[in-house]
Motif scaffolding. Structure first.
Motif, PDB file in Angstrom:
ATOM      1  N   LEU A   1      16.621  50.387  41.179  1.00 17.72           N
ATOM      2  CA  LEU A   1      16.953  51.453  40.275  1.00 17.72           C
ATOM      3  C   LEU A   1      17.508  52.743  40.854  1.00 17.72           C
ATOM      4  O   LEU A   1      18.447  53.313  40.484  1.00 17.72           O
ATOM      5  CB  LEU A   1      15.671  52.018  39.250  1.00 17.72           C
ATOM      6  CG  LEU A   1      15.238  50.777  38.443  1.00 17.72           C
ATOM      7  CD1 LEU A   1      13.851  51.492  37.948  1.00 17.72           C
ATOM      8  CD2 LEU A   1      15.938  50.681  37.246  1.00 17.72           C
ATOM      9  N   THR A   2      17.097  52.959  42.043  1.00 17.49           N
ATOM     10  CA  THR A   2      17.499  54.213  43.013  1.00 17.49           C
ATOM     11  C   THR A   2      18.938  53.812  43.437  1.00 17.49           C
ATOM     12  O   THR A   2      19.812  54.763  43.600  1.00 17.49           O
ATOM     13  CB  THR A   2      16.382  54.252  44.416  1.00 17.49           C
ATOM     14  OG1 THR A   2      15.161  54.522  43.711  1.00 17.49           O
ATOM     15  CG2 THR A   2      16.896  55.623  44.794  1.00 17.49           C
ATOM     16  N   VAL A   3      19.211  52.563  43.963  1.00 17.37           N
ATOM     17  CA  VAL A   3      20.323  52.139  44.554  1.00 17.37           C
ATOM     18  C   VAL A   3      21.696  52.480  43.172  1.00 17.37           C
ATOM     19  O   VAL A   3      22.743  53.090  43.417  1.00 17.37           O
ATOM     20  CB  VAL A   3      20.527  50.828  44.848  1.00 17.37           C
ATOM     21  CG1 VAL A   3      22.053  50.359  45.062  1.00 17.37           C
ATOM     22  CG2 VAL A   3      19.791  50.504  45.977  1.00 17.37           C
ATOM     23  N   LYS A   4      21.163  52.085  42.010  1.00 16.89           N
ATOM     24  CA  LYS A   4      21.981  52.103  40.888  1.00 16.89           C
ATOM     25  C   LYS A   4      22.339  53.629  40.585  1.00 16.89           C
ATOM     26  O   LYS A   4      23.500  54.047  40.351  1.00 16.89           O
ATOM     27  CB  LYS A   4      21.310  51.664  39.683  1.00 16.89           C
ATOM     28  CG  LYS A   4      21.283  50.067  39.449  1.00 16.89           C
ATOM     29  CD  LYS A   4      20.873  49.812  38.121  1.00 16.89           C
ATOM     30  CE  LYS A   4      21.495  50.353  36.956  1.00 16.89           C
ATOM     31  NZ  LYS A   4      20.890  50.059  35.622  1.00 16.89           N
ATOM     32  N   GLN A   5      21.396  54.703  40.853  1.00 13.50           N
ATOM     33  CA  GLN A   5      21.727  55.695  40.591  1.00 13.50           C
ATOM     34  C   GLN A   5      22.371  56.617  41.783  1.00 13.50           C
ATOM     35  O   GLN A   5      23.335  57.424  41.453  1.00 13.50           O
ATOM     36  CB  GLN A   5      20.275  56.955  40.584  1.00 13.50           C
ATOM     37  CG  GLN A   5      19.413  56.447  39.173  1.00 13.50           C
ATOM     38  CD  GLN A   5      20.322  57.118  37.977  1.00 13.50           C
ATOM     39  OE1 GLN A   5      20.475  58.243  38.030  1.00 13.50           O
ATOM     40  NE2 GLN A   5      20.634  56.116  37.114  1.00 13.50           N
ATOM     41  N   VAL A   6      22.414  56.137  42.997  1.00 15.39           N
ATOM     42  CA  VAL A   6      22.971  56.420  43.974  1.00 15.39           C
ATOM     43  C   VAL A   6      24.577  56.298  43.915  1.00 15.39           C
ATOM     44  O   VAL A   6      25.752  57.008  43.889  1.00 15.39           O
ATOM     45  CB  VAL A   6      22.859  55.855  45.317  1.00 15.39           C
ATOM     46  CG1 VAL A   6      23.702  56.207  46.545  1.00 15.39           C
ATOM     47  CG2 VAL A   6      21.328  56.412  45.818  1.00 15.39           C
ATOM     48  N   LEU A   7      24.794  55.002  43.409  1.00 18.36           N
ATOM     49  CA  LEU A   7      26.115  54.708  42.900  1.00 18.36           C
ATOM     50  C   LEU A   7      26.686  55.411  41.777  1.00 18.36           C
ATOM     51  O   LEU A   7      27.894  55.742  41.860  1.00 18.36           O
ATOM     52  CB  LEU A   7      26.164  53.031  42.723  1.00 18.36           C
ATOM     53  CG  LEU A   7      26.158  52.224  43.684  1.00 18.36           C
ATOM     54  CD1 LEU A   7      25.884  50.805  43.457  1.00 18.36           C
ATOM     55  CD2 LEU A   7      27.554  52.060  44.593  1.00 18.36           C
ATOM     56  N   GLU A   8      25.999  55.545  40.729  1.00 17.25           N
ATOM     57  CA  GLU A   8      26.216  56.313  39.475  1.00 17.25           C
ATOM     58  C   GLU A   8      26.884  57.526  39.700  1.00 17.25           C
ATOM     59  O   GLU A   8      27.556  58.020  38.986  1.00 17.25           O
ATOM     60  CB  GLU A   8      25.250  56.020  38.441  1.00 17.25           C
ATOM     61  CG  GLU A   8      25.267  54.479  37.816  1.00 17.25           C
ATOM     62  CD  GLU A   8      24.184  54.327  36.814  1.00 17.25           C
ATOM     63  OE1 GLU A   8      23.474  55.419  36.255  1.00 17.25           O
ATOM     64  OE2 GLU A   8      23.804  53.209  36.483  1.00 17.25           O
ATOM     65  N   ASN A   9      25.885  58.315  40.620  1.00 15.63           N
ATOM     66  CA  ASN A   9      26.176  59.500  41.134  1.00 15.63           C
ATOM     67  C   ASN A   9      27.230  59.947  41.935  1.00 15.63           C
ATOM     68  O   ASN A   9      27.496  60.663  42.650  1.00 15.63           O
ATOM     69  CB  ASN A   9      24.764  60.176  41.326  1.00 15.63           C
ATOM     70  CG  ASN A   9      23.905  60.575  40.222  1.00 15.63           C
ATOM     71  OD1 ASN A   9      24.155  61.485  39.471  1.00 15.63           O
ATOM     72  ND2 ASN A   9      22.820  59.737  40.019  1.00 15.63           N
ATOM     73  N   LYS A  10      27.988  58.837  42.445  1.00  9.95           N
ATOM     74  CA  LYS A  10      28.827  58.523  43.604  1.00  9.95           C
ATOM     75  C   LYS A  10      28.263  59.222  44.973  1.00  9.95           C
ATOM     76  O   LYS A  10      29.088  60.119  45.422  1.00  9.95           O
ATOM     77  CB  LYS A  10      30.114  59.172  43.037  1.00  9.95           C
ATOM     78  CG  LYS A  10      30.547  58.605  41.813  1.00  9.95           C
ATOM     79  CD  LYS A  10      31.964  59.214  41.212  1.00  9.95           C
ATOM     80  CE  LYS A  10      32.183  58.647  39.971  1.00  9.95           C
ATOM     81  NZ  LYS A  10      32.491  57.192  39.862  1.00  9.95           N
TER      82      LYS A  10
END
Length: 347
Positions: free
Chosen positions: A130-139
């Motif tokens: 879930l954290t990796v997803k947020q890192v990507l989504e927040n660029k």
């Protein structure tokens, strides 16, 4: 809530550690029935549960609305077929099926019967993912160029008396751990253009695949998926590199271990990870250089069942669509083809 009467088709590791505790913890479900061929172990933990000895006992029980097919991989398609034909909603333990053709047949049957069909891709609710997803989504690393994911263990012996160590269709580490890892990559980046994979046996005396190295090629991005049973010293779980920076994460989501220890998924500290395991971000934000830890989002396996309840009772969209898990099986098939040919294959 209007609880969904649910049956488990086995009480092995997945039933005892995952499905049983999660169903018991969620108010939207009643674990009413467990299929055990000879033992009655489930009743020791859940005294109100009904132990049955045959699949027909489950299929013929009109009070059962949902069936969890958590049996050996080669039984997923036939058991899920029978459950759908009996008018039940179905959760299939990963891997969805052994072949994509089987997956397509199940999806067509679910559409015909109007029943919910989904797959227990539980690691979409890992805190680190879930954290990796947020890192990507927040660029936070800019445009990603490489993503490497490991799921390694150290098990240099062949476990006795388990179907998982016996050769056959749907056996081996790629169907076991790979179905989680490939699903995560597909969630983040979609289907790759081609796959280059090597799958094999590393442990002396091994009969099933216990190692893979998979390269998924996208436009401007490569995803590397690796797993082995002979990794005694763990490296990073996730390594994400982009044009602006990197995110590196060690350790593994704590929920599985907590479930093994009998802890409740309803506890206030559920899914939280110690600060020593938080990932490191080294990147550029605007004109600033930023370097430091990123707090890991709390994992939540109950989120899977929360979504299933919403889909069945309220008509909400499934979080894990069967089409997505069919794509996982398509990728697994392509990995074996690539490994056999010793070259990349297009998708």
């Amino acid at each position: 809530m209007n609880p969904i009467n649910t049956a488990l088709l086995s009480f092995g590791m997945s039933g005892e550690v995952f499905h049983g505790p999660l169903l018991n913890a969620h108010p939207g479900f009643t674990l009413s029935t467990v299929l055990q061929r000879s033992s009655s172990q489930a009743k020791e933990r859940y005294p109100a549960v009904n132990i049955v000895r045959t699949l027909n006992d489950v299929l013929n029980d009109k009070s059962i609305e949902l069936v969890v097919v958590n049996t050996p991989n080669d039984t997923h398609e036939p058991y899920a077929t029978q459950a759908l034909e009996a008018g039940k909603h179905v959760i299939v333990e990963k891997p969805f099926t052994i072949t994509s053709a089987e997956a397509n047949r199940l999806m067509a049957l679910a559409t015909k019967t109007g029943k919910t069909l989904t797959v227990f891709q539980s690691r979409r609710w890992d805190g680190d993912f879930l954290t990796v997803k947020q890192v990507l989504e927040n660029k936070l690393v800019g445009t990603p160029v490489e993503f490497e994911l490991h799921y390694d263990r150290f098990r240099n012996y062949i476990e006795a008396n388990t179907w998982k160590e016996e050769p056959g269709a749907g056996k081996g580490i790629l169907y076991n751990l790979g179905s989680h890892m490939l699903d995560q990559v597909l969630v983040l980046f979609g289907m790759p253009k081609e796959v280059d994979a090597r799958v094999g046996i590393q442990r002396p005396g091994g009969k099933v695949d216990d190692y893979y190295d998979i390269r998924l090629h996208y436009e401007g991005l490569q995803a590397i998926v690796k797993s082995s049973y002979l990794v005694r010293e763990q490296g990073p779980r996730y390594s994400l590199h982009g044009v602006d920076g990197s995110y590196i994460k060690y350790g593994i989501d704590p929920q599985e271990q907590a479930l093994k220890e009998g802890k409740s998924p309803k506890s206030t500290s559920w899914g939280y990870e110690g600060k020593e395991w938080w990932g490191k971000l080294n990147t550029k934000v605007g004109t600033l250089h930023v370097e430091g830890q990123v707090e890991t989002i709390a994992g939540n396996y109950l989120g899977f069942y929360e979504n299933v309840y919403g889909a069945i009772r309220e008509g909400k969209p499934l979080a894990v669509k069967p089409e997505e898990s069919c794509d996982v099986i398509r990728l697994i098939e392509a990995c074996y083809e690539s490994s056999r040919l010793r070259k990349a294959v297009a998708l």
